[in-house]
Motif scaffolding. Structure first.
Motif, short mmCIF file in Angstrom:
data_model
loop_
_atom_site.label_atom_id
_atom_site.label_comp_id
_atom_site.label_asym_id
_atom_site.label_seq_id
_atom_site.Cartn_x
_atom_site.Cartn_y
_atom_site.Cartn_z
N GLY A 224 0.80 -1.22 0.00
CA GLY A 224 0.00 0.00 0.00
C GLY A 224 0.83 1.27 0.00
N LEU A 225 2.12 1.16 0.36
CA LEU A 225 3.00 2.34 0.35
C LEU A 225 3.30 2.82 -1.08
CD1 LEU A 225 4.29 3.79 2.89
CD2 LEU A 225 3.57 1.51 3.45
N LYS A 226 3.09 1.94 -2.04
CA LYS A 226 3.17 2.24 -3.48
C LYS A 226 4.57 2.34 -4.09
CE LYS A 226 -1.39 3.17 -4.30
NZ LYS A 226 -1.96 2.30 -3.28
N LYS A 233 9.93 7.78 2.86
CA LYS A 233 9.45 9.07 3.36
C LYS A 233 8.57 8.89 4.61
CE LYS A 233 6.39 12.29 1.45
NZ LYS A 233 5.67 12.58 0.24
N LEU A 234 7.75 7.83 4.62
CA LEU A 234 6.76 7.70 5.69
C LEU A 234 7.19 6.81 6.86
CD1 LEU A 234 3.35 7.42 3.78
CD2 LEU A 234 4.51 9.44 4.64
N MET A 235 7.87 5.68 6.56
CA MET A 235 8.09 4.70 7.64
C MET A 235 9.20 5.10 8.63
SD MET A 235 5.57 2.91 6.95
CE MET A 235 5.61 1.66 8.20
N PRO A 236 10.37 5.59 8.16
CA PRO A 236 11.41 5.92 9.16
C PRO A 236 10.97 7.00 10.16
CG PRO A 236 12.39 5.69 6.99
CD PRO A 236 10.90 5.67 6.79
N PRO A 237 10.28 8.09 9.74
CA PRO A 237 9.86 9.06 10.76
C PRO A 237 8.88 8.47 11.78
CG PRO A 237 9.72 10.03 8.56
CD PRO A 237 9.98 8.57 8.38
N SER A 249 6.22 -6.13 4.49
CA SER A 249 5.61 -7.35 3.96
C SER A 249 6.48 -7.86 2.81
CB SER A 249 4.21 -7.07 3.44
OG SER A 249 4.29 -6.29 2.26
N ARG A 250 6.22 -9.08 2.40
CA ARG A 250 6.99 -9.63 1.28
C ARG A 250 6.70 -8.87 0.00
NH1 ARG A 250 7.55 -15.93 -0.40
NH2 ARG A 250 7.87 -15.61 -2.61
N ALA A 251 5.44 -8.43 -0.17
CA ALA A 251 5.11 -7.68 -1.38
C ALA A 251 5.93 -6.39 -1.44
CB ALA A 251 3.62 -7.38 -1.41
N ALA A 252 6.12 -5.75 -0.26
CA ALA A 252 6.92 -4.52 -0.22
C ALA A 252 8.39 -4.83 -0.54
CB ALA A 252 6.79 -3.85 1.14
N VAL A 253 8.87 -5.95 -0.02
CA VAL A 253 10.27 -6.34 -0.27
C VAL A 253 10.45 -6.70 -1.75
CG1 VAL A 253 12.01 -8.12 0.23
CG2 VAL A 253 10.74 -7.05 2.10
N ASP A 254 9.53 -7.52 -2.26
CA ASP A 254 9.64 -7.95 -3.66
C ASP A 254 9.52 -6.78 -4.63
OD1 ASP A 254 9.94 -10.51 -2.82
OD2 ASP A 254 7.94 -11.21 -3.38
N SER A 255 8.79 -5.74 -4.22
CA SER A 255 8.65 -4.57 -5.09
C SER A 255 9.82 -3.60 -4.94
CB SER A 255 7.36 -3.81 -4.76
OG SER A 255 6.26 -4.66 -4.74
N GLY A 256 10.77 -3.95 -4.05
CA GLY A 256 11.97 -3.12 -3.91
C GLY A 256 11.77 -1.92 -3.00
N PHE A 257 10.67 -1.89 -2.19
CA PHE A 257 10.46 -0.76 -1.28
C PHE A 257 11.40 -0.86 -0.08
CE2 PHE A 257 5.54 -0.72 -2.17
CZ PHE A 257 5.79 -0.63 -3.53
N ALA A 258 11.72 -2.11 0.31
CA ALA A 258 12.49 -2.32 1.55
C ALA A 258 13.46 -3.49 1.35
CB ALA A 258 11.53 -2.62 2.70
N ASP A 259 14.53 -3.47 2.17
CA ASP A 259 15.53 -4.53 2.10
C ASP A 259 14.92 -5.87 2.56
OD1 ASP A 259 18.65 -4.85 1.96
OD2 ASP A 259 17.96 -6.07 3.65
N ASN A 260 15.39 -6.97 1.98
CA ASN A 260 14.74 -8.23 2.36
C ASN A 260 15.05 -8.68 3.79
OD1 ASN A 260 17.22 -9.27 1.94
ND2 ASN A 260 16.64 -10.66 0.28
N SER A 261 16.05 -8.04 4.44
CA SER A 261 16.29 -8.35 5.86
C SER A 261 15.13 -7.83 6.73
CB SER A 261 17.61 -7.74 6.32
OG SER A 261 17.55 -6.33 6.22
N LEU A 262 14.26 -6.99 6.14
CA LEU A 262 13.15 -6.42 6.92
C LEU A 262 11.86 -7.23 6.79
CD1 LEU A 262 13.54 -2.57 6.24
CD2 LEU A 262 14.68 -4.01 7.92
N GLY A 315 -7.54 -0.57 14.84
CA GLY A 315 -7.30 -0.33 13.42
C GLY A 315 -7.88 0.99 12.98
N LEU A 316 -7.22 1.61 12.02
CA LEU A 316 -7.73 2.84 11.43
C LEU A 316 -8.07 2.55 9.98
CD1 LEU A 316 -5.24 5.67 12.53
CD2 LEU A 316 -7.68 5.54 13.05
N ILE A 317 -9.31 2.82 9.58
CA ILE A 317 -9.67 2.65 8.17
C ILE A 317 -9.48 4.00 7.51
CG2 ILE A 317 -11.50 2.02 6.55
CD1 ILE A 317 -12.77 0.39 8.83
N GLY A 318 -8.57 4.04 6.55
CA GLY A 318 -8.34 5.31 5.88
C GLY A 318 -7.08 5.28 5.04
N ASP A 319 -6.77 6.42 4.46
CA ASP A 319 -5.63 6.54 3.56
C ASP A 319 -4.33 6.73 4.36
OD1 ASP A 319 -3.84 7.07 1.59
OD2 ASP A 319 -4.84 8.84 0.80
N LEU A 320 -3.42 5.78 4.19
CA LEU A 320 -2.17 5.84 4.96
C LEU A 320 -1.35 7.08 4.64
CD1 LEU A 320 0.70 4.88 3.33
CD2 LEU A 320 -0.56 2.77 3.25
#
Ligand code: FAD
Length: 333
Positions: A224-226, A233-237, A249-262, A315-320
């Motif tokens: 969902g981070l796209k 921009k959003l997760m470290p702060p 998530s694996r989808a985030a890792v596979d999409s190259g958003f984050a290192d696979n160690s995460l 849970g919050l339903i809304g736009d991250l």
């Protein structure tokens, strides 16, 4: 006779418990004890009987001294030899076999880490036994509980092997702090087995943040981070505002958003922090397998029907893209 019938099984149990003796195989990296590997000692304490810690590598005595401060350990075996620094199973396995035979241990426990997963099946095979993986509980000296199918089924495994080789899930057995224990130190046997594998190099992701596997708070981002830019921009702060480790998530890792160690989940890391806060993660079973033991689960997702809401405490339903910066700002205040 009645009294005898009642007391015999009990005293047998007590006598058996005294015969139990566990070797807890612990990890070190560059002369520093890996604290999460101490979970093997917690599991050994649950088994009962005597517990011996085991460490090997160069300058290992100071690591052994630290292990000796864990309450409940009888002894710490240490083997001073730089050939064991990287925990390569090719020479570490014969080293363990030698020490297990010498100490006549009934149980050998290690963490279900890359080190434990790499080493224990080989040691078990050398001793003609079957290894039991990733246990989350102990029923008795021969019966263990482990999740299968990404935690969707729980297996009770009983083994008749004379020596039991087991890896333990760190999130199920809290690692003890080395405090006031005073186990005796003893040099272990060193067969100096040749190692056909050469350690060439390693490329480790470096981070000043808490270690993902042991952090008390984790913030995790998903598809969902796209993009990587938005993730960064959003997760470290948000993580900084909470003093948290970052996961993905694996989808985030596979999409190259984050290192696979995460990566958190079935094929990533298991975490069980006090707080697991995730954004843009749907809650697939493979992701839940790695985080559903967290004490409080909070999620942000624009789809109120996403499965993550079934395990979330809040849970919050809304736009991250709106909610994450707002939350970060409020936390910083
Ligand atoms: P998605 O499922 O695509 O979910 C994205 C979510 O973001 C959706 O719920 C959507 O509503 C939400 N969203 C989108 N835009 C916004 C917005 N603007 N604001 C708020 N919310 C938004 N997965 C793991 O995570 N870890 C594993 O270890 C793992 N191992 C696997 C092993 C195997 C053998 C297999 C087959 C799969 C494995 N997977 C694992 C993959 C898993 O099945 C899922 O595909 C993955 O977890 C999905 O990641 P996600 O939730 O980030 O993405």
């Amino acid at each position: 006779c009645l009294q005898q019938c009642r007391t015999t099984p009990m005293s047998r149990t007590a006598a058996y418990a005294r015969l139990l003796s566990t070797l807890a195989v612990l990890e070190q990296r560059e002369g520093k004890l890996n604290m999460s590997s101490l979970a093997a000692i917690t599991a050994a304490q649950k088994l009962g009987g005597s517990i011996t810690g085991f460490v090997a590598g160069s300058n290992i005595k100071s690591v052994a001294e630290e292990v000796a401060k864990v309450e409940g350990l009888e002894k710490v075996l240490y083997v001073e030899n730089g050939d064991y620094d990287k925990g390569l199973p090719e020479n570490f396995a014969p080293l363990l076999v030698e020490n297990i035979k010498k100490g006549a241990f009934t149980h050998v426990l290690a963490g279900h880490s890359a080190f434990g997963k790499n080493l224990m099946p080989r040691v078990a095979a050398l001793m003609d036994s079957q290894q039991i993986s990733d246990i989350t509980d102990i029923e008795s000296e021969d019966t263990f509980i482990r999740p299968i199918y990404a935690g969707n089924a729980i297996l009770t495994v009983q083994t008749a092997d004379p020596v039991k080789f087991i890896t333990v899930r760190g999130t199920a057995f809290a690692a003890p702090e080395p405090t006031t224990g005073s186990a005796k130190l003893e040099e272990g046997a060193d067969p100096k087995a040749p190692c056909p594998t050469e350690w060439v190099s390693e490329d480790l992701a470096k981070s000043d943040r808490p270690d993902l596997s042991t952090a008390s708070r984790v913030v995790s981002g998903g598809r969902g981070l796209k993009s990587k830019e938005e993730f960064d921009k959003l997760m470290p702060p948000l993580a900084d505002a909470l003093g948290a480790a970052i996961g993905a998530s694996r989808a985030a890792v596979d999409s190259g958003f984050a290192d696979n160690s995460l990566q958190v989940g079935q094929t990533g890391k298991n975490v069980a922090p006090e707080l697991y806060l995730c954004a843009g993660i749907s809650g697939a079973i493979q992701h839940l397998a790695g985080m559903k033991d967290s004490k409080v689960i909070a999620c942000i997702n624009k789809d109120g029907d996403a499965p993550i809401f079934q395990v979330a405490d809040v849970g919050l339903i809304g736009d991250l893209f709106q909610l994450v910066p707002e939350m970060t700002e409020k936390l910083n205040k």
